[in-house]
Motif scaffolding. Structure first.
Motif, PDB file in Angstrom:
ATOM      1  N   ASP A 170       0.852  -1.181   0.000  1.00  0.00           N
ATOM      2  CA  ASP A 170       0.000   0.000   0.000  1.00  0.00           C
ATOM      3  C   ASP A 170       0.886   1.228   0.000  1.00  0.00           C
ATOM      4  OD1 ASP A 170      -2.882   0.804   0.213  1.00  0.00           O
ATOM      5  OD2 ASP A 170      -2.104   1.908   1.943  1.00  0.00           O
ATOM      6  N   LEU A 171       0.853   1.984  -1.125  1.00  0.00           N
ATOM      7  CA  LEU A 171       1.715   3.154  -1.291  1.00  0.00           C
ATOM      8  C   LEU A 171       0.885   4.424  -1.146  1.00  0.00           C
ATOM      9  CD1 LEU A 171       2.790   0.821  -3.447  1.00  0.00           C
ATOM     10  CD2 LEU A 171       4.436   2.596  -3.949  1.00  0.00           C
ATOM     11  N   PRO A 172       1.183   5.255  -0.164  1.00  0.00           N
ATOM     12  CA  PRO A 172       0.379   6.461   0.054  1.00  0.00           C
ATOM     13  C   PRO A 172       0.776   7.600  -0.879  1.00  0.00           C
ATOM     14  CG  PRO A 172       2.083   6.317   1.715  1.00  0.00           C
ATOM     15  CD  PRO A 172       2.199   5.061   0.885  1.00  0.00           C
ATOM     16  N   TYR A 173      -0.227   8.454  -1.146  1.00  0.00           N
ATOM     17  CA  TYR A 173      -0.013   9.697  -1.885  1.00  0.00           C
ATOM     18  C   TYR A 173      -0.083  10.871  -0.906  1.00  0.00           C
ATOM     19  CZ  TYR A 173      -1.365   6.899  -6.004  1.00  0.00           C
ATOM     20  OH  TYR A 173      -1.456   5.951  -6.982  1.00  0.00           O
ATOM     21  N   GLY A 174       0.644  11.926  -1.204  1.00  0.00           N
ATOM     22  CA  GLY A 174       0.510  13.191  -0.487  1.00  0.00           C
ATOM     23  C   GLY A 174       0.489  13.038   1.016  1.00  0.00           C
ATOM     24  N   GLY A 175      -0.599  13.505   1.637  1.00  0.00           N
ATOM     25  CA  GLY A 175      -0.767  13.430   3.087  1.00  0.00           C
ATOM     26  C   GLY A 175      -1.343  12.121   3.574  1.00  0.00           C
ATOM     27  N   LYS A 176      -1.430  11.122   2.713  1.00  0.00           N
ATOM     28  CA  LYS A 176      -1.815   9.742   3.028  1.00  0.00           C
ATOM     29  C   LYS A 176      -3.312   9.512   3.152  1.00  0.00           C
ATOM     30  CE  LYS A 176       2.588   8.600   5.253  1.00  0.00           C
ATOM     31  NZ  LYS A 176       3.252   7.924   6.397  1.00  0.00           N
ATOM     32  N   ALA A 177      -4.140  10.432   2.668  1.00  0.00           N
ATOM     33  CA  ALA A 177      -5.571  10.155   2.607  1.00  0.00           C
ATOM     34  C   ALA A 177      -5.878   9.172   1.486  1.00  0.00           C
ATOM     35  CB  ALA A 177      -6.355  11.445   2.396  1.00  0.00           C
ATOM     36  N   PHE A 178      -5.115   9.231   0.400  1.00  0.00           N
ATOM     37  CA  PHE A 178      -5.276   8.344  -0.743  1.00  0.00           C
ATOM     38  C   PHE A 178      -4.064   7.429  -0.837  1.00  0.00           C
ATOM     39  CE2 PHE A 178      -7.557  12.243  -1.699  1.00  0.00           C
ATOM     40  CZ  PHE A 178      -8.762  11.801  -2.204  1.00  0.00           C
ATOM     41  N   SER A 179      -4.287   6.236  -1.393  1.00  0.00           N
ATOM     42  CA  SER A 179      -3.166   5.320  -1.580  1.00  0.00           C
ATOM     43  C   SER A 179      -3.446   4.416  -2.765  1.00  0.00           C
ATOM     44  CB  SER A 179      -2.926   4.477  -0.319  1.00  0.00           C
ATOM     45  OG  SER A 179      -4.015   3.606  -0.085  1.00  0.00           O
ATOM     46  N   MET A 180      -2.417   3.786  -3.283  1.00  0.00           N
ATOM     47  CA  MET A 180      -2.560   2.726  -4.270  1.00  0.00           C
ATOM     48  C   MET A 180      -2.275   1.400  -3.579  1.00  0.00           C
ATOM     49  SD  MET A 180      -0.397   1.842  -7.743  1.00  0.00           S
ATOM     50  CE  MET A 180      -1.175   3.063  -8.783  1.00  0.00           C
ATOM     51  N   THR A 181      -3.214   0.494  -3.650  1.00  0.00           N
ATOM     52  CA  THR A 181      -3.052  -0.838  -3.073  1.00  0.00           C
ATOM     53  C   THR A 181      -2.789  -1.818  -4.206  1.00  0.00           C
ATOM     54  OG1 THR A 181      -4.593  -0.259  -1.306  1.00  0.00           O
ATOM     55  CG2 THR A 181      -4.118  -2.599  -1.622  1.00  0.00           C
ATOM     56  N   VAL A 182      -1.650  -2.464  -4.188  1.00  0.00           N
ATOM     57  CA  VAL A 182      -1.239  -3.400  -5.230  1.00  0.00           C
ATOM     58  C   VAL A 182      -1.265  -4.808  -4.650  1.00  0.00           C
ATOM     59  CG1 VAL A 182       0.561  -4.020  -6.882  1.00  0.00           C
ATOM     60  CG2 VAL A 182       0.245  -1.621  -6.232  1.00  0.00           C
ATOM     61  N   VAL A 183      -1.969  -5.709  -5.319  1.00  0.00           N
ATOM     62  CA  VAL A 183      -2.075  -7.101  -4.881  1.00  0.00           C
ATOM     63  C   VAL A 183      -1.389  -7.964  -5.938  1.00  0.00           C
ATOM     64  CG1 VAL A 183      -3.623  -8.934  -4.110  1.00  0.00           C
ATOM     65  CG2 VAL A 183      -4.292  -6.527  -3.834  1.00  0.00           C
ATOM     66  N   VAL A 184      -0.319  -8.639  -5.550  1.00  0.00           N
ATOM     67  CA  VAL A 184       0.501  -9.401  -6.498  1.00  0.00           C
ATOM     68  C   VAL A 184       0.395 -10.892  -6.181  1.00  0.00           C
ATOM     69  CG1 VAL A 184       2.776  -9.643  -7.549  1.00  0.00           C
ATOM     70  CG2 VAL A 184       2.124  -7.476  -6.483  1.00  0.00           C
ATOM     71  N   PRO A 185      -0.240 -11.691  -7.059  1.00  0.00           N
ATOM     72  CA  PRO A 185      -0.264 -13.140  -6.835  1.00  0.00           C
ATOM     73  C   PRO A 185       1.158 -13.702  -6.851  1.00  0.00           C
ATOM     74  CG  PRO A 185      -1.846 -12.496  -8.527  1.00  0.00           C
ATOM     75  CD  PRO A 185      -0.974 -11.301  -8.268  1.00  0.00           C
ATOM     76  N   ARG A 186       1.410 -14.699  -6.027  1.00  0.00           N
ATOM     77  CA  ARG A 186       2.749 -15.305  -6.009  1.00  0.00           C
ATOM     78  C   ARG A 186       3.011 -16.132  -7.259  1.00  0.00           C
ATOM     79  NH1 ARG A 186       4.739 -14.057  -1.092  1.00  0.00           N
ATOM     80  NH2 ARG A 186       3.237 -13.725   0.605  1.00  0.00           N
ATOM     81  N   ASP A 187       1.940 -16.600  -7.894  1.00  0.00           N
ATOM     82  CA  ASP A 187       2.048 -17.360  -9.142  1.00  0.00           C
ATOM     83  C   ASP A 187       1.626 -16.451 -10.290  1.00  0.00           C
ATOM     84  OD1 ASP A 187       1.544 -19.032 -11.376  1.00  0.00           O
ATOM     85  OD2 ASP A 187       1.172 -20.733 -10.060  1.00  0.00           O
ATOM     86  N   PRO A 188       2.392 -16.382 -11.398  1.00  0.00           N
ATOM     87  CA  PRO A 188       1.999 -15.532 -12.528  1.00  0.00           C
ATOM     88  C   PRO A 188       0.626 -15.869 -13.104  1.00  0.00           C
ATOM     89  CG  PRO A 188       4.290 -16.186 -12.753  1.00  0.00           C
ATOM     90  CD  PRO A 188       3.735 -16.984 -11.599  1.00  0.00           C
ATOM     91  N   THR A 189       0.111 -17.097 -12.856  1.00  0.00           N
ATOM     92  CA  THR A 189      -1.212 -17.477 -13.352  1.00  0.00           C
ATOM     93  C   THR A 189      -2.305 -17.212 -12.317  1.00  0.00           C
ATOM     94  OG1 THR A 189      -1.017 -19.762 -12.548  1.00  0.00           O
ATOM     95  CG2 THR A 189      -0.168 -19.288 -14.757  1.00  0.00           C
ATOM     96  N   GLY A 190      -1.961 -16.556 -11.222  1.00  0.00           N
ATOM     97  CA  GLY A 190      -2.900 -16.436 -10.112  1.00  0.00           C
ATOM     98  C   GLY A 190      -3.835 -15.249 -10.141  1.00  0.00           C
ATOM     99  N   LEU A 191      -3.758 -14.381 -11.174  1.00  0.00           N
ATOM    100  CA  LEU A 191      -4.590 -13.181 -11.176  1.00  0.00           C
ATOM    101  C   LEU A 191      -6.078 -13.510 -11.273  1.00  0.00           C
ATOM    102  CD1 LEU A 191      -4.891 -10.102 -11.215  1.00  0.00           C
ATOM    103  CD2 LEU A 191      -4.598 -10.184 -13.703  1.00  0.00           C
ATOM    104  N   ILE A 192      -6.459 -14.405 -12.196  1.00  0.00           N
ATOM    105  CA  ILE A 192      -7.872 -14.717 -12.384  1.00  0.00           C
ATOM    106  C   ILE A 192      -8.466 -15.378 -11.141  1.00  0.00           C
ATOM    107  CG2 ILE A 192      -9.547 -15.991 -13.761  1.00  0.00           C
ATOM    108  CD1 ILE A 192      -8.365 -13.460 -15.048  1.00  0.00           C
ATOM    109  N   PRO A 193      -7.824 -16.402 -10.554  1.00  0.00           N
ATOM    110  CA  PRO A 193      -8.382 -16.937  -9.297  1.00  0.00           C
ATOM    111  C   PRO A 193      -8.493 -15.884  -8.204  1.00  0.00           C
ATOM    112  CG  PRO A 193      -6.746 -18.443 -10.202  1.00  0.00           C
ATOM    113  CD  PRO A 193      -6.678 -17.191 -11.027  1.00  0.00           C
TER     114      PRO A 193
END
Length: 386
Positions: free
Chosen positions: A227-250
């Motif tokens: 979770d990477l915050p922007y500015g004063g931390k009211a907004f953020s980008m949350t990135v979810v990375v599957p451990r398996d490259p085929t894991g996005l759809i599940p």
């Protein structure tokens, strides 16, 4: 331009939890086209459809309310929720630019009912304007509004020229613009090439940004979350990375509001020594949303015979002919710029369409049985009267 197969999104806090129950719509796109990148704005779609719902009545209103997950709430409470959300999001963080704009463009041949106009102005800050859709310049007027509200990141949402403009009675538009610097920026000197691992086992070269610390992290045995915050931390980008490259759809198939909440609640404190490698990327996306909304239970709103939008002009006439969204996102060392526009096109129930041959055209004279083409031509100049 590199196009990672993962879908990253800016997360926005909301005052009412039900305004975030939007999982079926984006997941459907990702499942249907798993080899493409997607960037969807549930907030923009909800705002545009929320305005439109103020013109719906009867079973059409009920279907839209269910689709938007408002669980039987009366119109007044729904509008109050949108009003509260606008008041919350705009100017929330002085270090982040976040703007929301709404507009309603209606045919100058009809006057919308006062309760509808008052509702969209008071609850959505909507600009309400009459326009002559038969004027060839009408699309450029609306698209100029789109460019201004997205700072030129989205050029147009209304087709130019309009098909059968005599049937169009209204466009309801939402535009969102976001521009936020990371609370702690990436060092451009650390950006370098690397491989992106695709689901089919192949790799593609991308530019990776590198940093240490300045983000929260969490996860499970199946995926990692940062979770990477922007500015004063009211907004953020949350990135979810599957451990398996085929894991996005599940991953996205199992994602719902409860799982998302657990994922966010599971984020730990910032770890000063943790490293992060994130690709720079730019993505432009667009799609009609009719099929997705139809599958979610809103089919009556698209039916010219059954749709009831009598709270717009006083008769059942109009129906939703298309809901369309365009988005843009750019992620780099400084932060993120993103924009979205959603349009709801309303058309009147009428007789057979009128095809206007009022622009350069191709034609042929042919024999139907054999398929023989006797003559063909292209009219590029103003035709001469015989």
């Amino acid at each position: 331009m590199s196009r990672p197969s993962h879908s990253f999104a800016v997360t926005l806090p909301t005052r009412r939890s039900f305004l975030n129950k939007r999982w079926s719509h984006p997941i459907g796109f990702i499942e249907t086209h798993p080899d493409r990148s997607h960037f969807i704005s549930p907030l923009s779609a909800s705002m545009a459809l929320g305005m439109t719902m103020n013109g719906a009545d009867g079973s059409t209103f009920d279907a839209m309310r269910r689709t938007l997950r408002f669980d039987g709430l009366p119109q007044e409470e729904i509008n109050a929720a949108y009003r509260g959300l606008l008041d919350l999001l705009v100017d929330l963080d002085p270090r982040v630019t976040f703007q929301v704009a709404n507009s309603v463009w209606h045919t100058d041949r009809l006057t919308p009912l006062r309760p509808f106009v008052e509702a969209v102005r008071e609850s959505f800050d909507a600009q309400v304007e009459p326009i002559d859709f038969l004027d060839p310049g009408a699309p450029s007027v609306i698209n100029r509004w789109v460019r201004q509200r997205t700072r030129d990141r989205i050029d147009e949402i209304v087709p130019d020229p309009l098909m059968n403009p005599d049937q169009v009675v209204m466009y309801l538009l939402n535009a969102i613009y976001f521009n936020g610097d990371w609370t702690d920026r990436f060092d451009r000197a650390e950006t370098r090439d690397g491989d992106f691992h695709l689901a089919d086992g192949s790799t593609a070269p991308v530019r990776y940004m590198h940093r240490t610390g300045g983000f929260r992290m969490g996860g499970t045995a199946d995926y990692t979350v940062v979770d990477l915050p922007y500015g004063g931390k009211a907004f953020s980008m949350t990135v979810v990375v599957p451990r398996d490259p085929t894991g996005l759809i599940p991953l996205v198939r199992e994602m719902d509001e409860n799982r998302w909440n657990r994922l966010v609640e599971g984020l730990g404190a910032e770890h000063p020594d943790a490293g992060l490698v994130l690709p720079r990327f730019t993505l432009e996306w667009e799609s009609a949303l009719n099929r997705a909304l139809d599958a979610l239970g809103m089919e009556v709103a698209f039916d010219p015979r059954e749709a009831d939008f009598s709270r717009l002009f006083g008769d059942r006439g109009p129906f939703i002919s298309q809901v369309k969204q365009k988005t843009f996102v750019r992620v780099d060392e400084e932060g993120t710029e993103a924009a979205a526009v959603t349009s709801v096109e309303m058309r009147a129930v009428s007789g057979p369409p009128t095809i206007r041959v009022d622009r350069p055209f191709f034609f042929a004279i042919r024999e139907g049985l054999s398929g023989t083409i006797l003559f063909m031509g292209a009219i590029s100049e103003a035709p001469e009267d015989p």
